[in-house]
Design a protein around this motif. Structure first.
Motif, PDB file in Angstrom:
ATOM      1  N   CYS A  57       0.836  -1.205   0.000  1.00 32.66           N
ATOM      2  CA  CYS A  57       0.000   0.000   0.000  1.00 32.66           C
ATOM      3  C   CYS A  57       0.870   1.254   0.000  1.00 32.66           C
ATOM      4  O   CYS A  57       2.063   1.196   0.258  1.00 32.66           O
ATOM      5  CB  CYS A  57      -0.888   0.026   1.246  1.00 32.66           C
ATOM      6  N   ASN A  58       0.234   2.367  -0.239  1.00 34.21           N
ATOM      7  CA  ASN A  58       0.870   3.670  -0.151  1.00 34.21           C
ATOM      8  C   ASN A  58       1.372   3.876   1.283  1.00 34.21           C
ATOM      9  O   ASN A  58       0.685   3.505   2.242  1.00 34.21           O
ATOM     10  CB  ASN A  58      -0.174   4.747  -0.517  1.00 34.21           C
ATOM     11  N   ASP A  59       2.560   4.455   1.441  1.00 35.76           N
ATOM     12  CA  ASP A  59       3.132   4.661   2.774  1.00 35.76           C
ATOM     13  C   ASP A  59       2.232   5.486   3.693  1.00 35.76           C
ATOM     14  O   ASP A  59       2.252   5.317   4.903  1.00 35.76           O
ATOM     15  CB  ASP A  59       4.501   5.338   2.680  1.00 35.76           C
ATOM     16  N   GLU A  60       1.439   6.379   3.116  1.00 33.08           N
ATOM     17  CA  GLU A  60       0.569   7.210   3.937  1.00 33.08           C
ATOM     18  C   GLU A  60      -0.632   6.431   4.473  1.00 33.08           C
ATOM     19  O   GLU A  60      -1.243   6.828   5.462  1.00 33.08           O
ATOM     20  CB  GLU A  60       0.087   8.415   3.132  1.00 33.08           C
ATOM     21  N   TYR A  61      -0.988   5.343   3.817  1.00 34.97           N
ATOM     22  CA  TYR A  61      -2.107   4.504   4.241  1.00 34.97           C
ATOM     23  C   TYR A  61      -1.585   3.077   4.324  1.00 34.97           C
ATOM     24  O   TYR A  61      -1.517   2.379   3.329  1.00 34.97           O
ATOM     25  CB  TYR A  61      -3.269   4.587   3.245  1.00 34.97           C
ATOM     26  N   SER A  62      -1.228   2.652   5.519  1.00 33.21           N
ATOM     27  CA  SER A  62      -0.490   1.391   5.681  1.00 33.21           C
ATOM     28  C   SER A  62      -1.309   0.140   5.405  1.00 33.21           C
ATOM     29  O   SER A  62      -0.757  -0.935   5.259  1.00 33.21           O
ATOM     30  CB  SER A  62       0.097   1.311   7.086  1.00 33.21           C
TER      31      SER A  62
END
Length: 161
Positions: A57-62
């Motif tokens: 996933c995107n680092d901002e949304y684990s």
């Protein structure tokens, strides 16, 4: 059994992309285990899984919410089973894969043998067995291979007496 969790840890996780062919063997029942929306799977639940899945996933949304995770993994399994599975050189055999019950019996035998020969110490047993389970589960042993390993364990136990 494949467990899905959002944690990043030192253990070897596989992404559902590409590993779907390994998990979705033709004519084989599988179980997908997803964690709780707020806390994921507990360690003892992950220990029972033959594969550990992590959806990148995107680092901002684990992590993904439960519905999205189920959708992604289901889609990947659908795509994997829609194409023929090609055997790699050396993997062609008529022996069926070992069942979960056969693997559990092997793990009990392995642990007892390691205790019998003085290799396994009680304070390290849980972490060593967790790693060995994951190692052998990745190997996807067939029944003939499992019989060979259990023969080695029996031989080791008999020579330790």
């Amino acid at each position: 059994m494949a467990g899905n969790d959002a944690r990043e840890c030192a253990e070897k996780w596989v992404a559902p992309f590409g590993s779907s062919n390994e998990i979705a063997e033709p004519r084989q029942n599988i179980a997908l285990v997803f964690g709780r929306e707020n806390s994921g799977l507990k360690n003892h639940e992950l220990d029972l899984c033959h594969y550990l899945l992590r959806i990148p996933c995107n680092d901002e949304y684990s992590s993904l919410n439960l519905a999205a995770a189920v959708q992604v993994v289901s889609y990947e399994l659908f795509v994997a089973t829609a194409t023929p599975v090609v055997c790699k050189v050396g993997d062609i055999d008529d022996a069926p894969l070992a069942t979960a019950a056969q693997m559990d019996g092997f793990y009990e035998h392995l642990q007892q043998t390691m205790v019998d020969i003085g290799f396994l110490h009680p304070e390290r047993a849980r972490s060593i067995m967790r790693r060995l389970r994951r190692l052998f589960n990745r190997a996807r042993l067939d029944t003939k291979e499992l019989d060979i390993l259990r023969g080695i364990l029996r031989f080791s136990q008999n020579h330790n007496e």
